[in-house]
Write a protein that holds these residues in place. Sequence first.
Motif, PDB file in Angstrom:
ATOM      1  N   GLN A   1      37.933  48.952  38.158  1.00  0.00           N
ATOM      2  CA  GLN A   1      38.924  48.611  37.147  1.00  0.00           C
ATOM      3  C   GLN A   1      40.274  48.429  37.813  1.00  0.00           C
ATOM      4  OE1 GLN A   1      39.079  51.224  33.751  1.00  0.00           O
ATOM      5  NE2 GLN A   1      40.022  49.634  32.508  1.00  0.00           N
TER       6      GLN A   1
ATOM      7  N   LYS B   1      43.283  45.400  33.563  1.00  0.00           N
ATOM      8  CA  LYS B   1      42.044  44.628  33.381  1.00  0.00           C
ATOM      9  C   LYS B   1      40.933  45.530  32.878  1.00  0.00           C
ATOM     10  CE  LYS B   1      43.006  41.082  36.845  1.00  0.00           C
ATOM     11  NZ  LYS B   1      42.459  40.352  38.027  1.00  0.00           N
ATOM     12  N   GLU B   2      39.897  44.896  32.356  1.00  0.00           N
ATOM     13  CA  GLU B   2      38.750  45.657  31.881  1.00  0.00           C
ATOM     14  C   GLU B   2      37.880  46.100  33.055  1.00  0.00           C
ATOM     15  OE1 GLU B   2      38.185  43.509  27.503  1.00  0.00           O
ATOM     16  OE2 GLU B   2      36.609  43.369  29.024  1.00  0.00           O
ATOM     17  N   ARG B   3      37.079  47.116  32.784  1.00  0.00           N
ATOM     18  CA  ARG B   3      36.153  47.597  33.806  1.00  0.00           C
ATOM     19  C   ARG B   3      35.143  46.493  34.120  1.00  0.00           C
ATOM     20  NH1 ARG B   3      34.119  53.709  33.554  1.00  0.00           N
ATOM     21  NH2 ARG B   3      36.386  53.828  33.462  1.00  0.00           N
TER      22      ARG B   3
END
Length: 126
Positions: A38, A42-44
């Motif tokens: 991550q 930002k998203e994982r």
Amino acid sequence: VQLQASGGGLVQAGGSLRLSCAASERTFGGYAVGWFRQAPGKEREFVAFITSNGDYTNYGDSVKGRFTISRDNAKNTVYLQMSSLNTEDTAIYYCARLRDERWRYHAGRARFYDYWGQGTLVTVSS
């Protein structure tokens, strides 16, 4: 089960690092394991996956050909060898245990994992 991710650090673009994910229990060898990352804001993102005996691996598109996942069940440890690193690889990297290996084809989805390590920070400088 406790997972301990380590090996992160600061590296220049083009360099390499090897991350480790060590488990507290011997039964770790009976489970598939994944790496996610991550980045700030930002998203994982799914990075890599390996089955319990290492016979199947899978990688996220952004790391294919550059990263290699492996494991040593005698040491209860899973590794992520990262090469040709670039600044977009900067992130906190997490290892996690897949709930059930029958779900291997869902390995890219974080919700199928039950135990997570605390993460290790990888910073790639330009």
